[in-house]
Structure formats: C-alpha cells, structure tokens
Design a protein around this motif. Structure first.
Motif, mmCIF file in Angstrom:
data_model
loop_
_atom_site.group_PDB
_atom_site.id
_atom_site.type_symbol
_atom_site.label_atom_id
_atom_site.label_comp_id
_atom_site.label_asym_id
_atom_site.label_seq_id
_atom_site.Cartn_x
_atom_site.Cartn_y
_atom_site.Cartn_z
ATOM 1 N N UNK A 131 5.115 22.833 1.345
ATOM 2 C CA UNK A 131 3.780 22.252 1.436
ATOM 3 C C UNK A 131 3.731 20.861 0.802
ATOM 4 N N UNK A 132 4.465 20.661 -0.296
ATOM 5 C CA UNK A 132 4.531 19.321 -0.895
ATOM 6 C C UNK A 132 5.187 18.330 0.053
ATOM 7 N N UNK A 133 6.268 18.755 0.705
ATOM 8 C CA UNK A 133 6.943 17.880 1.669
ATOM 9 C C UNK A 133 6.005 17.531 2.822
ATOM 10 N N UNK A 134 5.312 18.534 3.356
ATOM 11 C CA UNK A 134 4.367 18.277 4.444
ATOM 12 C C UNK A 134 3.210 17.385 3.992
ATOM 13 N N UNK A 135 2.795 17.548 2.738
ATOM 14 C CA UNK A 135 1.732 16.706 2.197
ATOM 15 C C UNK A 135 2.190 15.259 2.128
ATOM 16 N N UNK A 136 3.423 15.027 1.722
ATOM 17 C CA UNK A 136 3.960 13.664 1.687
ATOM 18 C C UNK A 136 3.929 13.069 3.090
ATOM 19 N N UNK A 137 4.296 13.856 4.095
ATOM 20 C CA UNK A 137 4.247 13.372 5.484
ATOM 21 C C UNK A 137 2.803 13.089 5.917
ATOM 22 N N UNK A 138 1.888 13.983 5.561
ATOM 23 C CA UNK A 138 0.477 13.778 5.899
ATOM 24 C C UNK A 138 -0.028 12.507 5.222
ATOM 25 N N UNK A 139 0.308 12.313 3.947
ATOM 26 C CA UNK A 139 -0.140 11.127 3.224
ATOM 27 C C UNK A 139 0.465 9.856 3.811
ATOM 28 N N UNK A 140 1.715 9.928 4.268
ATOM 29 C CA UNK A 140 2.343 8.757 4.902
ATOM 30 C C UNK A 140 1.595 8.401 6.186
ATOM 31 N N UNK A 141 1.260 9.416 6.978
ATOM 32 C CA UNK A 141 0.506 9.170 8.219
ATOM 33 C C UNK A 141 -0.894 8.650 7.905
ATOM 34 N N UNK A 142 -1.531 9.222 6.887
ATOM 35 C CA UNK A 142 -2.875 8.774 6.510
ATOM 36 C C UNK A 142 -2.853 7.343 5.974
ATOM 37 N N UNK A 143 -1.795 6.967 5.249
ATOM 38 C CA UNK A 143 -1.681 5.596 4.758
ATOM 39 C C UNK A 143 -1.563 4.631 5.923
ATOM 40 N N UNK A 144 -0.775 4.994 6.936
ATOM 41 C CA UNK A 144 -0.670 4.152 8.133
ATOM 42 C C UNK A 144 -2.034 4.022 8.816
ATOM 43 N N UNK A 145 -2.746 5.129 8.917
ATOM 44 C CA UNK A 145 -4.078 5.111 9.517
ATOM 45 C C UNK A 145 -5.023 4.232 8.706
ATOM 46 N N UNK A 146 -4.970 4.344 7.374
ATOM 47 C CA UNK A 146 -5.832 3.540 6.498
ATOM 48 C C UNK A 146 -5.549 2.054 6.681
ATOM 49 N N UNK A 147 -4.264 1.702 6.760
ATOM 50 C CA UNK A 147 -3.906 0.296 6.945
ATOM 51 C C UNK A 147 -4.410 -0.209 8.300
ATOM 52 N N UNK A 148 -4.292 0.609 9.316
ATOM 53 C CA UNK A 148 -4.785 0.226 10.636
ATOM 54 C C UNK A 148 -6.301 0.060 10.626
ATOM 55 N N UNK A 178 0.834 -1.200 0.000
ATOM 56 C CA UNK A 178 0.000 0.000 0.000
ATOM 57 C C UNK A 178 0.869 1.252 0.000
ATOM 58 N N UNK A 179 1.919 1.270 0.831
ATOM 59 C CA UNK A 179 2.827 2.419 0.868
ATOM 60 C C UNK A 179 3.520 2.629 -0.475
ATOM 61 N N UNK A 180 3.980 1.558 -1.097
ATOM 62 C CA UNK A 180 4.637 1.679 -2.401
ATOM 63 C C UNK A 180 3.668 2.227 -3.457
ATOM 64 N N UNK A 181 2.441 1.726 -3.451
ATOM 65 C CA UNK A 181 1.445 2.189 -4.425
ATOM 66 C C UNK A 181 1.085 3.650 -4.236
ATOM 67 N N UNK A 182 0.784 4.029 -3.006
ATOM 68 C CA UNK A 182 0.449 5.433 -2.722
ATOM 69 C C UNK A 182 1.655 6.319 -3.022
ATOM 70 N N UNK A 183 2.848 5.847 -2.670
ATOM 71 C CA UNK A 183 4.062 6.618 -2.925
ATOM 72 C C UNK A 183 4.259 6.905 -4.402
ATOM 73 N N UNK A 184 4.043 5.902 -5.252
ATOM 74 C CA UNK A 184 4.196 6.117 -6.697
ATOM 75 C C UNK A 184 3.134 7.081 -7.213
ATOM 76 N N UNK A 185 1.912 6.942 -6.745
ATOM 77 C CA UNK A 185 0.845 7.851 -7.181
ATOM 78 C C UNK A 185 1.149 9.298 -6.778
#
Length: 191
Positions: A133-150, A43-50
C-alpha cells in the motif's frame, strides 16, 4: 482497495490544495515553456522528500499499539482548525508574493516550506499501510503531483479561475483536513 485509494487521494488533495495556487504563481514567472520543467522537477523533489519523511515517521508509529494509531487523526483536525483560525485572524487578504527565482532548488525549498502540514496528515495515514500500500501510495502521489503541475500550469493562464479559487481556499483546506482527521479517528476506532 477503494477505501485505500480514496484515502491516499484525499490525503494528497487535502495537504496540497494550496500548492495549486503556489504552482500557478510560479508558472506565471516562467513564460518560456522549456523552462517550466524546473518547477515540475522542484515540486516532485519536494513532495518526494515529504513522503519519504512521512514513511519514516509511519514506521516509528508501528511501536504504538494499533488501537492508538487512529488518535493521530487529531493532527489533521488541528491543522484544519489552525488554517481556519489563521484566516479568521488575518486583518486583510495579502496578494500572492511574486517569486522571481524559480530554479529547481528554490521550488524544492518552497514546496518543503509549504508542506509542513503534509507530515501531520501522511504519518497517521501511512502508519496503517503495509509495504504494498505504501508503494501504491507513492505511485498515486507521483500521478497526483503530475496532475497538480498540469492544473497549476493551465490555471496560470486563467486569472478569473485563479482569483475565485484563492477566494475560497480558506474554506476548502480546513474542511478537507478536518474531514480527513475525522475519517482517521473513526477508522481507528472501528479497527
């Protein structure tokens, strides 16, 4: 700053609400907890590529005058309408497909295939962001991906919740996508 965070979170939620259902199905395929890391990694790899492809696309939009960037809000609106129409045109509800191979690469490919709408939403949103803002968005998306997986993992254990969420997915996704598109259009008009 609050507007930026809200937009980033809303962008992630609107394009990945269906991933919770996909993750639930995948997590039910792996009863051993030690093997669940494959689903999370995929999931992280897929979201990361997108996200990476969306950032590249956003840089491409910098060639356009800023007053036209807001028009890209049409894409999430069209995606929301398409999602709604697909639901309305379906003859009957399909049962979730059982996926037997849940390796990292397969989950990655499923995430990419399921994430075509992500590009249509992320590119217009990211085009208005600076590097910080792009860097912070990547961090937000990483946290959201962890939340989604949980969430996906936890909901996989509750069939009643899973059934009810699937029942209303056809309403939630279009409403959030159309709302986000309208927000992008209005934000572009007011800039």
């Amino acid at each position: 700053m609050l507007k930026f965070i809200l937009t980033s979170v809303l962008s992630f939620v609107s394009t990945n609400i269906d991933d919770i259902f996909l993750l639930m199905i995948l997590y039910t395929q792996l009863p051993e907890k030690e093997r669940r890391y494959k689903i999370t990694a995929g999931q992280y790899l897929g979201i990361g590529l997108l996200v990476f492809l969306s950032i590249l696309g956003a840089f491409g939009t910098q060639l356009l005058p800023q007053k036209y960037i807001g028009l890209l809000g049409i894409f999430p609106i069209l995606l929301g309408i398409r999602t709604w129409l697909q639901y309305k045109n379906s003859q009957k509800e399909n049962e979730p497909q059982i996926l037997t191979n849940t390796g990292i690469i397969n989950v990655f490919l499923i995430t990419i295939a399921n994430g075509a709408d992500n590009l249509g939403v992320y590119i217009p949103v990211f085009s208005g962001y600076d590097a910080t803002e792009l860097f912070l968005t990547v961090l937000i998306f990483a946290a959201m991906t962890a939340l989604w997986c949980l969430i996906g993992s936890r909901l996989a254990d509750y069939p009643l919740i899973k059934n009810n969420l699937q029942k209303y997915n056809h309403i939630i996704v279009p409403v959030v996508l159309i709302g986000l598109g309208i927000f992008i259009l209005l934000d572009g008009m007011l800039s």
